[in-house]
Structure formats: C-alpha cells, structure tokens
Design a protein around this motif. Structure first.
Motif, PDB file in Angstrom:
ATOM      1  N   MET A 124      14.487 -68.271  -0.825  1.00 26.58           N
ATOM      2  CA  MET A 124      13.928 -67.195  -0.037  1.00 26.58           C
ATOM      3  C   MET A 124      15.037 -66.202   0.288  1.00 26.58           C
ATOM      4  N   TYR A 125      14.800 -64.919   0.052  1.00 27.98           N
ATOM      5  CA  TYR A 125      15.790 -63.857   0.240  1.00 27.98           C
ATOM      6  C   TYR A 125      15.154 -62.749   1.067  1.00 27.98           C
ATOM      7  N   ARG A 126      15.942 -62.211   2.035  1.00 29.94           N
ATOM      8  CA  ARG A 126      15.470 -61.086   2.862  1.00 29.94           C
ATOM      9  C   ARG A 126      16.600 -60.114   3.056  1.00 29.94           C
ATOM     10  N   GLU A 127      16.272 -58.827   3.218  1.00 24.07           N
ATOM     11  CA  GLU A 127      17.243 -57.774   3.529  1.00 24.07           C
ATOM     12  C   GLU A 127      16.809 -57.018   4.763  1.00 24.07           C
ATOM     13  N   TRP A 128      17.826 -56.514   5.515  1.00 20.77           N
ATOM     14  CA  TRP A 128      17.600 -55.670   6.685  1.00 20.77           C
ATOM     15  C   TRP A 128      18.634 -54.557   6.660  1.00 20.77           C
ATOM     16  N   GLY A 129      18.306 -53.413   7.250  1.00 19.84           N
ATOM     17  CA  GLY A 129      19.302 -52.361   7.431  1.00 19.84           C
ATOM     18  C   GLY A 129      20.317 -52.809   8.467  1.00 19.84           C
ATOM     19  N   ALA A 130      21.564 -52.417   8.261  1.00 22.36           N
ATOM     20  CA  ALA A 130      22.636 -52.778   9.201  1.00 22.36           C
ATOM     21  C   ALA A 130      22.800 -51.632  10.196  1.00 22.36           C
ATOM     22  N   ALA A 131      22.399 -51.843  11.434  1.00 22.45           N
ATOM     23  CA  ALA A 131      22.480 -50.811  12.469  1.00 22.45           C
ATOM     24  C   ALA A 131      23.918 -50.354  12.657  1.00 22.45           C
ATOM     25  N   GLY A 132      24.125 -49.046  12.680  1.00 21.99           N
ATOM     26  CA  GLY A 132      25.448 -48.488  12.946  1.00 21.99           C
ATOM     27  C   GLY A 132      26.354 -48.386  11.739  1.00 21.99           C
ATOM     28  N   VAL A 133      25.899 -48.865  10.584  1.00 26.71           N
ATOM     29  CA  VAL A 133      26.707 -48.789   9.364  1.00 26.71           C
ATOM     30  C   VAL A 133      25.836 -48.142   8.281  1.00 26.71           C
ATOM     31  N   PRO A 134      25.881 -46.803   8.175  1.00 20.44           N
ATOM     32  CA  PRO A 134      25.008 -46.119   7.209  1.00 20.44           C
ATOM     33  C   PRO A 134      25.203 -46.648   5.785  1.00 20.44           C
ATOM     34  N   GLY A 135      24.098 -46.991   5.144  1.00 17.08           N
ATOM     35  CA  GLY A 135      24.119 -47.458   3.771  1.00 17.08           C
ATOM     36  C   GLY A 135      24.390 -48.940   3.600  1.00 17.08           C
ATOM     37  N   ALA A 136      24.778 -49.627   4.667  1.00 12.40           N
ATOM     38  CA  ALA A 136      25.049 -51.068   4.573  1.00 12.40           C
ATOM     39  C   ALA A 136      23.741 -51.851   4.705  1.00 12.40           C
ATOM     40  N   VAL A 137      23.734 -53.042   4.134  1.00 14.47           N
ATOM     41  CA  VAL A 137      22.549 -53.894   4.160  1.00 14.47           C
ATOM     42  C   VAL A 137      22.955 -55.302   4.564  1.00 14.47           C
ATOM     43  N   LEU A 138      22.249 -55.868   5.530  1.00 12.67           N
ATOM     44  CA  LEU A 138      22.380 -57.287   5.857  1.00 12.67           C
ATOM     45  C   LEU A 138      21.367 -58.042   5.013  1.00 12.67           C
ATOM     46  N   TRP A 139      21.728 -59.216   4.573  1.00 14.74           N
ATOM     47  CA  TRP A 139      20.787 -60.015   3.803  1.00 14.74           C
ATOM     48  C   TRP A 139      21.016 -61.491   4.080  1.00 14.74           C
ATOM     49  N   GLY A 140      20.014 -62.279   3.803  1.00 17.77           N
ATOM     50  CA  GLY A 140      20.118 -63.712   3.997  1.00 17.77           C
ATOM     51  C   GLY A 140      19.240 -64.444   3.009  1.00 17.77           C
ATOM     52  N   SER A 141      19.641 -65.657   2.683  1.00 16.97           N
ATOM     53  CA  SER A 141      18.818 -66.466   1.787  1.00 16.97           C
ATOM     54  C   SER A 141      19.041 -67.945   2.060  1.00 16.97           C
ATOM     55  N   VAL A 142      18.035 -68.713   1.718  1.00 14.28           N
ATOM     56  CA  VAL A 142      18.104 -70.168   1.722  1.00 14.28           C
ATOM     57  C   VAL A 142      17.754 -70.585   0.307  1.00 14.28           C
ATOM     58  N   SER A 143      18.652 -71.334  -0.319  1.00 15.44           N
ATOM     59  CA  SER A 143      18.491 -71.679  -1.723  1.00 15.44           C
ATOM     60  C   SER A 143      17.498 -72.807  -1.919  1.00 15.44           C
ATOM     61  N   GLY A 144      16.751 -72.676  -2.987  1.00 19.71           N
ATOM     62  CA  GLY A 144      15.902 -73.770  -3.430  1.00 19.71           C
ATOM     63  C   GLY A 144      16.640 -74.659  -4.420  1.00 19.71           C
ATOM     64  N   GLY A 145      17.906 -74.290  -4.686  1.00 20.89           N
ATOM     65  CA  GLY A 145      18.722 -75.037  -5.645  1.00 20.89           C
ATOM     66  C   GLY A 145      18.696 -74.374  -7.009  1.00 20.89           C
ATOM     67  N   GLY A 146      19.705 -74.652  -7.796  1.00 19.62           N
ATOM     68  CA  GLY A 146      19.749 -74.120  -9.149  1.00 19.62           C
ATOM     69  C   GLY A 146      20.629 -72.890  -9.260  1.00 19.62           C
ATOM     70  N   GLU A 147      20.324 -72.075 -10.264  1.00 22.74           N
ATOM     71  CA  GLU A 147      21.134 -70.898 -10.568  1.00 22.74           C
ATOM     72  C   GLU A 147      20.355 -69.625 -10.301  1.00 22.74           C
ATOM     73  N   THR A 148      21.063 -68.621  -9.781  1.00 20.15           N
ATOM     74  CA  THR A 148      20.490 -67.309  -9.520  1.00 20.15           C
ATOM     75  C   THR A 148      21.400 -66.269 -10.141  1.00 20.15           C
ATOM     76  N   ARG A 149      20.820 -65.316 -10.847  1.00 13.70           N
ATOM     77  CA  ARG A 149      21.584 -64.233 -11.446  1.00 13.70           C
ATOM     78  C   ARG A 149      21.629 -63.069 -10.448  1.00 13.70           C
ATOM     79  N   VAL A 150      22.850 -62.678 -10.045  1.00 16.61           N
ATOM     80  CA  VAL A 150      23.046 -61.569  -9.114  1.00 16.61           C
ATOM     81  C   VAL A 150      23.492 -60.367  -9.933  1.00 16.61           C
ATOM     82  N   LEU A 151      22.684 -59.309  -9.927  1.00 15.73           N
ATOM     83  CA  LEU A 151      22.973 -58.129 -10.735  1.00 15.73           C
ATOM     84  C   LEU A 151      24.072 -57.272 -10.112  1.00 15.73           C
ATOM     85  N   PRO A 152      24.917 -56.656 -10.935  1.00 16.77           N
ATOM     86  CA  PRO A 152      26.006 -55.823 -10.406  1.00 16.77           C
ATOM     87  C   PRO A 152      25.454 -54.577  -9.719  1.00 16.77           C
ATOM     88  N   ASP A 153      26.085 -54.204  -8.583  1.00 15.97           N
ATOM     89  CA  ASP A 153      25.635 -53.024  -7.843  1.00 15.97           C
ATOM     90  C   ASP A 153      26.794 -52.130  -7.400  1.00 15.97           C
TER      91      ASP A 153
END
Length: 99
Positions: free
Chosen positions: A1-30
C-alpha cells in the motif's frame, strides 16, 4: 500500500508512505533526492536514479519518505547530486552519527 501527501511549507516536496506486501517493486527514476526511513534500514538518502531501481522488501516493511523537488536535495544534504546518483546512502554517512 502506497500513499502520497503534499509537504506543507516545502513547495514541490511530497511526503509518502508505504507498507510492503513483500517482494520486489520497481521505482521509476524521477530526478529527485529522497530522505527515507525504513523499518529495516533506518534513515537513508536515495539519490537520483538513471534507471529504474529494484527495491526488495519483506512483508510488513514500512517506508516513509520525503521526496524533494529536483535541484533542492544537494542544498539540503550538502552533497552534490552526482555523488548520490543511483545510490542509497545512510544519512549518518553524510551527516555523521549525530544524524
């Protein structure tokens, strides 16, 4: 499960969180640097990636991150982005044990 939120006071920044179900996840370059906390690895800095990063997690591993907008990470961490490119570095290695 993955979620994102805007980071208050830091324009353009993003807070995010996840709980893994296990295994491998591909994180795309940004082009961003992230400050990460992992229940398994502690505090890490993720540099900008040139290719997708394959993240391996055990079931229940928790992640919390602050994704900084492109160009701001080097000023925050005090390290040029190219020194962190394609790497995951413990924050203590950048700022010392006081981090």
């Amino acid at each position: 499960m993955y979620r994102e939120w805007g980071a208050a006071g830091v324009p353009g920044a993003v807070l995010w969180g996840s709980v893994s179900g296990g295994g491998e996840t591909r994180v795309l370059p940004d082009g961003c640097l992230d400050l990460l906390w992992s229940s398994r690895s502690g505090l890490l800095v993720a540099g900008p990636d040139r290719t997708a990063h394959l993240s391996r997690s055990a079931p229940g591993d928790r992640w919390i991150g602050l994704r900084l907008p492109p160009g701001t990470g080097p000023a925050v961490f005090g390290v040029p982005a190219e020194e962190l490119r394609d790497r995951r570095v413990p924050l203590a290695d950048l700022w010392g044990r006081a981090a």
